[in-house]
Design a protein around this motif. Structure first.
Motif, mmCIF file in Angstrom:
data_model
loop_
_atom_site.group_PDB
_atom_site.id
_atom_site.type_symbol
_atom_site.label_atom_id
_atom_site.label_comp_id
_atom_site.label_asym_id
_atom_site.label_seq_id
_atom_site.Cartn_x
_atom_site.Cartn_y
_atom_site.Cartn_z
ATOM 1 N N TRP A 1 0.856 -1.170 0.000
ATOM 2 C CA TRP A 1 0.000 0.000 0.000
ATOM 3 C C TRP A 1 0.897 1.226 0.000
ATOM 4 O O TRP A 1 1.986 1.220 0.589
ATOM 5 C CB TRP A 1 -0.884 0.031 1.250
ATOM 6 C CG TRP A 1 -1.936 -1.028 1.314
ATOM 7 C CD1 TRP A 1 -1.954 -2.111 2.130
ATOM 8 C CD2 TRP A 1 -3.137 -1.103 0.525
ATOM 9 N NE1 TRP A 1 -3.095 -2.862 1.908
ATOM 10 C CE2 TRP A 1 -3.834 -2.266 0.927
ATOM 11 C CE3 TRP A 1 -3.689 -0.302 -0.479
ATOM 12 C CZ2 TRP A 1 -5.047 -2.646 0.364
ATOM 13 C CZ3 TRP A 1 -4.903 -0.680 -1.042
ATOM 14 C CH2 TRP A 1 -5.572 -1.839 -0.624
ATOM 15 N N TYR A 2 0.452 2.286 -0.658
ATOM 16 C CA TYR A 2 1.242 3.511 -0.725
ATOM 17 C C TYR A 2 1.177 4.265 0.604
ATOM 18 O O TYR A 2 0.113 4.395 1.219
ATOM 19 C CB TYR A 2 0.719 4.415 -1.841
ATOM 20 C CG TYR A 2 1.408 5.760 -1.905
ATOM 21 C CD1 TYR A 2 2.669 5.878 -2.468
ATOM 22 C CD2 TYR A 2 0.802 6.893 -1.381
ATOM 23 C CE1 TYR A 2 3.308 7.109 -2.533
ATOM 24 C CE2 TYR A 2 1.429 8.126 -1.437
ATOM 25 C CZ TYR A 2 2.684 8.226 -2.012
ATOM 26 O OH TYR A 2 3.314 9.449 -2.062
ATOM 27 N N GLY A 3 2.323 4.764 1.045
ATOM 28 C CA GLY A 3 2.398 5.568 2.258
ATOM 29 C C GLY A 3 3.729 6.276 2.325
ATOM 30 O O GLY A 3 4.607 6.069 1.480
ATOM 31 N N ALA A 4 3.908 7.102 3.337
ATOM 32 C CA ALA A 4 5.148 7.857 3.497
ATOM 33 C C ALA A 4 6.310 6.931 3.825
ATOM 34 O O ALA A 4 6.146 5.904 4.497
ATOM 35 C CB ALA A 4 4.983 8.902 4.594
ATOM 36 N N LEU A 5 7.504 7.276 3.338
ATOM 37 C CA LEU A 5 8.693 6.553 3.765
ATOM 38 C C LEU A 5 8.900 6.792 5.259
ATOM 39 O O LEU A 5 8.715 7.909 5.756
ATOM 40 C CB LEU A 5 9.914 7.034 2.978
ATOM 41 C CG LEU A 5 9.897 6.790 1.466
ATOM 42 C CD1 LEU A 5 11.194 7.284 0.828
ATOM 43 C CD2 LEU A 5 9.680 5.323 1.139
#
Length: 333
Positions: free
Chosen positions: A269-273
């Motif tokens: 899932w896309y998220g902040a590093l």
């Protein structure tokens, strides 16, 4: 799940990774594997700095904070993007059928700042001949019009076909695995070094390694799409589209088209590093968009960088979106 490393244990992990890398060449993990004609290249365990510095040409905010990532077990990654020929073998389906699914999809996606269907974004009527939504049908061209769910199903079928090594599965690579494999031990914007971006679609260094919006019309033959109105293009005009896999130089680990040709779905899932130091990250536990990496034949130059990040809803199909397969440690959940 992302596991933070305690400061007083980082040197122990570093020593273990050095030792592991030394023994990698002597292990069965150092040998390429093949399934149904899909060749998978061995990728050693190791660590790298994920993301990009703000000074890198093309840098975007979600590539920060840079994160020290350790991947503690070796894995394999397919040498090429999954092709139309392999897709047909595994899924018993064709790119024409996938185009039909795209045209019938009434879901709305955020595209160019507006919520709309994929067909509306590309100027297709719902009832057009799906032949108009595809380029050439060839076994050596990368597969596209594939959503995340379908790509994951492809990997599941590989597991059914041939039992993987104990503790490993065929699956989509995690975002960290993808960037680590793309870099192949290098630290620049690309695996041949830094990138000078002269304009949106003009970065001459990419000619050696990537089909992107600036050069994807060069030498193109067959069915494609016009690029005459693409501004700032390195080679103006011409028809363009996906190219046969393996047409550009590979990285040092023998992987082709990690940058350009078609974008590639990742597991996460896309998220902040997260920043700091982490071991074997797999992204957020939930979300509404999956990570996409690598750029494509119609994407601008900044997309063809090892650190560039993109994302989309799992159901989205697009004409420059495909995937490659990892044979990697089984993930929890």
């Amino acid at each position: 799940m992302t596991i933070a490393l305690l400061p007083n244990r980082r040197h122990l992990l570093a020593s273990a990774l050095v030792s592991g890398a030394a023994s990698f060449a002597r292990s069965s993990c150092a040998t390429a594997r093949s399934i149904l004609g899909l060749r998978l290249q061995p990728i050693p365990a190791g660590s790298f700095l994920m993301g990009s510095p703000e000074t890198e040409s093309g840098h975007r905010p979600d590539e920060s904070p840079r994160t020290r990532v350790s991947l503690t077990r070796p894995f394999w990654l397919s040498q090429f993007e999954v092709t139309q020929g392999l897709w047909r073998t595994v899924m018993e389906s064709t790119i024409l059928y996938q185009a039909k699914l795209m045209l019938a999809d009434d879901a709305l996606y955020m595209l160019g700042g507006t919520e709309r269907t994929i067909r509306d974004r590309l100027g297709f009527d719902k009832d057009i001949d799906p032949e108009r939504a595809i380029g050439d049908i060839r076994d050596d061209l990368p597969m596209y019009w594939v959503n995340w769910v379908e790509a994951a199903e492809f990997c599941r079928r590989l597991n059914d076909h041939s039992a993987p090594p104990k503790g490993y599965v065929y699956r989509l690579p995690t975002e960290a695995e993808w960037e680590y494999a793309c870099r192949a031990g290098t630290t620049g914007a690309t695996y041949i070094g830094d990138l000078q971006i002269l304009s949106e679609r003009d970065a001459p260094a990419l000619d050696a390694i990537a089909w992107y919006a600036g050069n994807s019309s060069v030498g193109f033959t067959g069915k494609g799409w016009p690029t005459d109105d693409w501004a700032g293009k390195q080679y103006p005009g011409g028809m363009a589209g996906p190219r046969a896999v393996g047409g550009k130089a590979p990285n040092r680990w023998g992987l082709y088209d990690m940058l350009g040709n078609v974008n590639e779905w990742c597991h996460d899932w896309y998220g902040a590093l997260p920043g700091g130091s982490v071991s074997n990250p797999t992204g957020p536990a939930s979300g509404n968009a999956r990570v996409i990496r690598g750029g494509s034949w119609f994407n601008p130059a900044h997309s063809a960088r090892a650190a560039d990040r993109d994302w989309s809803k799992p159901g989205r199909r697009f004409w420059g979106l495909g995937f490659r397969v990892a044979l990697a440690p089984r993930l929890d959940g």
